[in-house]
Design an enzyme around this catalytic site. Structure first.
Site, PDB file in Angstrom:
ATOM      1  CG  ASP A  56      -3.548   6.512  -2.186  1.00  7.40           C
ATOM      2  OD1 ASP A  56      -3.057   5.834  -3.116  1.00  7.40           O
ATOM      3  OD2 ASP A  56      -4.203   6.012  -1.248  1.00  7.40           O
ATOM      4  CG  ASP A  86       1.992   4.481  -0.515  1.00  6.90           C
ATOM      5  OD1 ASP A  86       1.203   4.046  -1.379  1.00  6.90           O
ATOM      6  OD2 ASP A  86       1.826   4.316   0.708  1.00  6.90           O
ATOM      7  CG  ASP A  95       6.620  20.416   3.709  1.00 12.26           C
ATOM      8  OD1 ASP A  95       7.383  20.400   2.714  1.00 12.26           O
ATOM      9  OD2 ASP A  95       6.909  21.021   4.764  1.00 12.26           O
TER      10      ASP A  95
HETATM   11  C1  IPM Z   1       0.414   0.924  -3.341  1.00 17.85           C
HETATM   12  C2  IPM Z   1      -0.101   0.279  -2.084  1.00 17.85           C
HETATM   13  C3  IPM Z   1       1.006  -0.574  -1.482  1.00 17.85           C
HETATM   14  C4  IPM Z   1       2.182   0.346  -1.178  1.00 17.85           C
HETATM   15  C5  IPM Z   1       0.613  -1.360  -0.234  1.00 17.85           C
HETATM   16  C6  IPM Z   1      -0.564  -2.271  -0.508  1.00 17.85           C
HETATM   17  C7  IPM Z   1       1.766  -2.127   0.335  1.00 17.85           C
HETATM   18  O1  IPM Z   1      -0.548   1.247  -1.200  1.00 17.85           O
HETATM   19  O2  IPM Z   1       0.754   0.204  -4.306  1.00 17.85           O
HETATM   20  O3  IPM Z   1       0.461   2.148  -3.403  1.00 17.85           O
HETATM   21  O4  IPM Z   1       2.188   1.031  -0.164  1.00 17.85           O
HETATM   22  O5  IPM Z   1       3.083   0.382  -1.991  1.00 17.85           O
HETATM   23 MG    MG Z   2      -0.500   3.225  -1.966  1.00 19.73          MG
END
Ligand code: IPM
Ligand code: MG
Length: 359
Positions: free
Chosen positions: A252, A248, A224
């Site tokens: 992002d 993941d 967090d």
């Molecule tokens: C990533 C994507 C994948 C993940 C999905 C599409 C399964 O979000 O490569 O980050 O969560 O690993």
């Molecule tokens: Mg991802």
């Protein structure tokens, strides 16, 4: 020294085929320039493979990956599965099986900023300018693969299990220290050790390994807090290493601070053939429109030269060409501000021409 490169090309779904075509053309141009022989073979994966053969990662595709030196990957996913939680076969399962069967336990996502994109960042320029860190996400363990996973018989309870072994943590931590040693010598291990048993294993194993790397600083951070720090002080990170699900989510987040999700490449490495893919998804709304940003995939090809073939000059030339295309304003609509937006193919062709024009 000239070499023979054998690569598997998995374009996947959505914008995958369009962006992979550009990265492949760039790869061909680089091979011509440096006198390498490129041979490549295409394979199917994702929703298009479900449509064709009922399996998002068919055995033939796995065999192709196994006999190749590297895999260039586009994206997978299709909206017809996203809102259908009861679909038995899902495109994403293909990606997960590919990672597992190829033993790709480390996903490396370098986060760097581009001067011409700083104004696109949701963060203030002074916070983001010069940010340069590497996220290493564990890719074949944790909740994505832990069993049991499923539903109770009445359907009203669902469960996922987060499992890690000492060996899984050790191998990725050694990798993190290796890369930190080549960079600014700092590792930030991100976990939730105040709550999760699996995180406490990560922390314990890291504490045991850290003394083997006395010249590298080890920092421990709860996830967090890390989510907050990435937007508050991104320059404080050098190598950030974490488990699968946290990685993941955090990658992002980390990607958009650079100005566009369309810019970040990744390398998945481990036991068998490495896979190089953009971190963004299949962007189905843009499929077939020739508007998708091909740069993350083209930069993934740069990582492919560097990580799979130890061809540093080749990778550097791709990076130089990408930077030049941005400076020249030859960019797609997601990053074109003030400039005319160019198509996917125009950006790719400009980069190919730039590479060919270099002495
Ligand atoms: C990533 C994507 C994948 C993940 C999905 C599409 C399964 O979000 O490569 O980050 O969560 O690993
Ligand atoms: Mg991802």
């Amino acid at each position: 020294m000239s070499k023979k490169l054998n690569i598997a090309v998995l374009a996947g779904d959505g914008i995958g085929p369009e962006i992979v075509k550009q990265a492949l053309d760039v790869t061909k141009a680089v091979c011509e320039k440096f006198g390498h022989t490129l041979s490549y073979e295409e394979g199917i994966t994702g929703a298009c493979a479900i449509d064709a053969v009922g399996d998002p990662y068919p055995a033939a595709t796995h065999e192709l990956c196994m006999r190749s030196d590297a895999v260039l990957f586009g994206a997978i996913g299709d909206p017809k599965y996203d809102n259908n939680p009861s679909a038995k076969v899902r495109p994403e399962q293909g990606l997960l099986r590919m990672r597992k069967q190829l033993g790709l336990y480390a996903n490396i996502r370098p986060v760097t900023t581009f001067p011409s994109l700083i104004h696109k960042s949701p963060l203030r320029a002074d916070l983001v300018e010069g940010a340069d860190f590497m996220c290493i996400r564990e890719l074949t363990g944790g909740m994505y693969f832990g069993r049991p996973q499923g539903r109770s018989e009445d359907g009203n309870t669902a469960y996922d299990t987060c499992v890690y072994t000492r060996e899984e943590v050790e191998r990725i931590m050694h990798l993190a220290y290796k890369y930190a040693g080549q960079r600014r010598k700092k590792v930030t291990m991100v976990d939730k050790a105040n709550v999760l048993a699996s995180s406490r294993l990560w922390r314990q194993v890291t504490q045991e390994i850290a003394p083997q790397y006395p010249d590298i600083e080890t920092e421990y951070m709860f996830v967090d807090n890390a989510a907050m720090r990435i937007i508050q002080w991104p320059k404080s990170f050098d190598v950030l290493v974490t488990e699968n699900l946290f990685g993941d989510i955090l990658t992002d987040e980390a990607s958009v601070i650079t100005g566009s999700l369309g810019m970040l490449p990744s390398a998945s490495i481990g036991i068998h053939t490495s896979v190089f893919e953009p971190i963004h998804g299949s962007y189905p709304q843009a499929a077939g429109k020739n508007i998708a940003n091909p740069l993350a995939t083209i930069l993934s090809a740069a990582l492919m030269f560097e990580y799979a073939f130890t061809m540093m000059e080749e990778g550097a030339l791709i990076r130089e060409a990408v930077a030049a295309s941005m400076d020249a304003g030859v960019v797609t609509e997601d990053i074109a501000s003030g400039n005319k937006a160019h198509s996917t193919t125009e950006v790719g062709e400009w980069i190919v021409n730039y590479i060919r024009s270099k002495a």
